[in-house]
Design an enzyme around this catalytic site. Structure first.
Site, PDB file in Angstrom:
ATOM      1  N   ARG A  20       0.866  -1.046  -0.131  1.00  0.00           N
ATOM      2  CA  ARG A  20      -0.018  -0.113   0.059  1.00  0.00           C
ATOM      3  C   ARG A  20       0.892   1.117   0.144  1.00  0.00           C
ATOM      4  O   ARG A  20       1.688   1.472   0.946  1.00  0.00           O
ATOM      5  CB  ARG A  20      -0.795   0.049   1.223  1.00  0.00           C
ATOM      6  CG  ARG A  20      -1.690   1.290   1.387  1.00  0.00           C
ATOM      7  CD  ARG A  20      -2.903   1.233   2.410  1.00  0.00           C
ATOM      8  NE  ARG A  20      -4.206   0.724   1.817  1.00  0.00           N
ATOM      9  CZ  ARG A  20      -5.052   0.737   2.356  1.00  0.00           C
ATOM     10  NH1 ARG A  20      -5.586   1.445   3.243  1.00  0.00           N
ATOM     11  NH2 ARG A  20      -6.186  -0.014   1.588  1.00  0.00           N
TER      12      ARG A  20
ATOM     13  N   HIS B 159      -7.167   0.817  -6.781  1.00  0.00           N
ATOM     14  CA  HIS B 159      -7.429  -0.208  -5.693  1.00  0.00           C
ATOM     15  C   HIS B 159      -7.964  -1.472  -6.332  1.00  0.00           C
ATOM     16  O   HIS B 159      -9.194  -1.797  -6.027  1.00  0.00           O
ATOM     17  CB  HIS B 159      -8.293   0.484  -4.763  1.00  0.00           C
ATOM     18  CG  HIS B 159      -8.325   0.017  -3.303  1.00  0.00           C
ATOM     19  ND1 HIS B 159      -7.461  -1.136  -3.000  1.00  0.00           N
ATOM     20  CD2 HIS B 159      -8.903   0.316  -2.185  1.00  0.00           C
ATOM     21  CE1 HIS B 159      -7.795  -1.157  -1.730  1.00  0.00           C
ATOM     22  NE2 HIS B 159      -8.605  -0.569  -1.175  1.00  0.00           N
TER      23      HIS B 159
ATOM     24  N   GLN C  52     -10.111  -3.971  -3.836  1.00  0.00           N
ATOM     25  CA  GLN C  52     -11.142  -3.412  -3.564  1.00  0.00           C
ATOM     26  C   GLN C  52     -12.237  -3.769  -4.708  1.00  0.00           C
ATOM     27  O   GLN C  52     -13.444  -4.371  -4.728  1.00  0.00           O
ATOM     28  CB  GLN C  52     -11.352  -2.068  -3.105  1.00  0.00           C
ATOM     29  CG  GLN C  52     -12.589  -1.483  -2.969  1.00  0.00           C
ATOM     30  CD  GLN C  52     -13.118  -1.834  -1.625  1.00  0.00           C
ATOM     31  OE1 GLN C  52     -12.459  -1.777  -0.795  1.00  0.00           O
ATOM     32  NE2 GLN C  52     -14.341  -2.547  -1.462  1.00  0.00           N
TER      33      GLN C  52
ATOM     34  N   ASP D 181     -17.759   6.822  -2.166  1.00  0.00           N
ATOM     35  CA  ASP D 181     -16.596   6.796  -1.621  1.00  0.00           C
ATOM     36  C   ASP D 181     -16.311   8.295  -0.854  1.00  0.00           C
ATOM     37  O   ASP D 181     -16.951   9.266  -1.139  1.00  0.00           O
ATOM     38  CB  ASP D 181     -15.372   6.487  -2.248  1.00  0.00           C
ATOM     39  CG  ASP D 181     -14.116   6.278  -1.525  1.00  0.00           C
ATOM     40  OD1 ASP D 181     -14.221   5.969  -0.398  1.00  0.00           O
ATOM     41  OD2 ASP D 181     -12.953   6.061  -2.323  1.00  0.00           O
TER      42      ASP D 181
ATOM     43  N   CYS E 221     -16.572   1.519  -0.141  1.00  0.00           N
ATOM     44  CA  CYS E 221     -15.601   0.588   0.193  1.00  0.00           C
ATOM     45  C   CYS E 221     -15.033   0.678   1.598  1.00  0.00           C
ATOM     46  O   CYS E 221     -14.594  -0.155   2.170  1.00  0.00           O
ATOM     47  CB  CYS E 221     -14.327   1.108  -0.624  1.00  0.00           C
ATOM     48  SG  CYS E 221     -13.809   2.824  -0.587  1.00  0.00           S
TER      49      CYS E 221
ATOM     50  N   ARG F  82     -13.732  -8.925   0.884  1.00  0.00           N
ATOM     51  CA  ARG F  82     -12.178  -8.670   0.529  1.00  0.00           C
ATOM     52  C   ARG F  82     -11.615  -9.775   0.899  1.00  0.00           C
ATOM     53  O   ARG F  82     -10.561 -10.315   0.345  1.00  0.00           O
ATOM     54  CB  ARG F  82     -11.872  -7.272   1.349  1.00  0.00           C
ATOM     55  CG  ARG F  82     -12.467  -6.071   1.315  1.00  0.00           C
ATOM     56  CD  ARG F  82     -11.922  -5.581  -0.014  1.00  0.00           C
ATOM     57  NE  ARG F  82     -10.285  -5.405  -0.283  1.00  0.00           N
ATOM     58  CZ  ARG F  82      -9.750  -4.386   0.275  1.00  0.00           C
ATOM     59  NH1 ARG F  82     -10.101  -3.168   0.733  1.00  0.00           N
ATOM     60  NH2 ARG F  82      -8.388  -4.492  -0.113  1.00  0.00           N
TER      61      ARG F  82
HETATM   62  N1   CP Z   1     -11.485  -0.191   1.573  1.00  0.00           N
HETATM   63  C1   CP Z   1     -10.201  -0.301   2.173  1.00  0.00           C
HETATM   64  O1   CP Z   1      -9.219  -0.382   1.538  1.00  0.00           O
HETATM   65  O2   CP Z   1     -10.145  -0.139   3.674  1.00  0.00           O
HETATM   66  P1   CP Z   1      -8.881   0.062   4.508  1.00  0.00           P
HETATM   67  O3   CP Z   1      -8.158   1.482   4.080  1.00  0.00           O
HETATM   68  O4   CP Z   1      -9.301  -0.188   5.855  1.00  0.00           O
HETATM   69  O5   CP Z   1      -7.916  -1.016   4.091  1.00  0.00           O
END
Ligand code: CP
Length: 333
Positions: free
Chosen positions: A122, A149, A152, A245, A285, A313
């Site tokens: 990440r 992402h 997701q 979002d 998300c 997820r």
């Molecule tokens: N939706 C998502 O990626 O959540 P986090 O940022 O908590 O990993």
């Protein structure tokens, strides 16, 4: 609302397919529509399979998780997925791991590839992640970058597939910042699998015409397409799914005031959601800000499927890890 029954083994997807083993997953478009469909099929299979039967699928494999930004869902779902599949996980965050800070992305990738079997990252900027993945000799997965992402999006597609029995032919509205990483990956997956995506956003947050054309091209074989509306009601009217979002993504906090002002008319309130089909579902998300991009009456309402998305997820990432690290022997894909 009743979930529809989904076949675990769709015809036509079990023979002659390319392998995912050893590949990277930085963006949705790293995989074909057929490969995404196979992953969803495997996700569904692993979701209903007994946990005890999965305990050896990734035995003796180690996953490194390197996070420059905070996470709840992504971190925990990957860790639990890897653990239930019989593998090990190591986690590093913040100053311990910043792509390209202490050493080049290439050197870090080459070193880590000597230790572990796959790497989940990440990060902020996408370009150092691409350099990292290019140099790595084990699969690298994007767990969120400024551009994309994709994990997701896998979960989102699994959730829609469960709910509607398939993606093709669905009309989905994405409301708010239509240029962020979640919107981008969601739209790419949706059009690849045959949905029509309708963005509702102000001109400041609208995808470029060339990007909309790219989405149309991605959907050309499956019937998927994309368009953008400045009027949120026009984007939502008659759709099967409404997705939103947060207005300001991680790392973009300097734009918060501007985003709040520009995106306020695009909040998914009960009134706006009311323009969708009566059977429409609401997606987000998470994490969510009630009173900003949506309201409690929608996200906590009976047509919200946000916690199915969050649960999925884990199932989708199990399938991804098994796909990237094995030949899928004994699995029905
Ligand atoms: N939706 C998502 O990626 O959540 P986090 O940022 O908590 O990993």
């Amino acid at each position: 609302m009743q979930k529809m029954t989904v076949s675990l083994v769709p015809s036509g997807l079990t023979s002659g397919a390319s392998t995912l083993r050893g590949r990277n997953f930085l963006e949705v478009t790293d995989f074909t529509a057929g490969e995404l469909e196979r992953l969803l099929q495997l996700s569904q299979y692993l979701k209903v399979q007994g946990r005890g039967e999965q305990r050896t699928l990734l035995r003796d494999r180690t996953l490194a998780m390197l996070f420059e930004k905070p996470s709840l869902r992504t971190r925990v779902s990957f860790e639990v997925a890897m653990t239930q599949l019989g593998g090990d996980v190591l986690f590093a965050q913040g100053a311990e791991f910043m792509v390209g800070t202490r050493e080049t992305p290439e050197d870090a990738a080459r070193v880590l590839s000597r230790y572990v079997d796959a790497i989940v990252v990440r990060t902020h900027a996408h370009e150092p992640l691409q350099r990292f993945a290019h140099a790595a000799t084990v699969p690298v997965v994007n767990a969120l970058s400024a551009r994309a992402h994709p994990c997701q999006a896998l979960s989102d597609m699994l959730t829609l597939r469960e709910r509607f029995g398939g993606i093709a032919g669905l009309r989905v509205a994405y409301i708010g910042d239509a240029r962020n990483n979640v919107a981008t990956s969601f739209a790419e997956a949706a059009v690849l699998l045959g949905a029509t995506v309708q963005f509702g956003c102000p001109p400041t947050h609208r995808p470029s015409e060339s990007y909309l054309a790219k989405l149309d091209a991605l959907g050309s074989r499956s019937g998927g397409s994309a368009r953008a509306f400045t009027n949120a009601v026009r984007a939502v009217r008659g759709v099967d799914v409404v997705y939103t979002d947060v207005w300001t993504s991680m790392g973009e906090e300097r734009y918060r005031e501007r985003n709040d002002a520009m995106l306020r008319p695009y909040a998914v309130t009960e009134e706006l959601f009311g323009y969708a089909q009566e059977s429409a579902v609401f997606m987000h998300c998470l994490p969510a800000h009630r009173g900003e991009e949506t309201v409690a009456g929608v996200i906590d309402g009976p047509r919200s499927i946000v916690f199915d998305q969050a649960e999925n997820r884990m199932h989708a990432q199990k399938a991804l890890l098994v796909g990237l690290l094995t030949e899928l022997k004994g699995l029905p894909v």
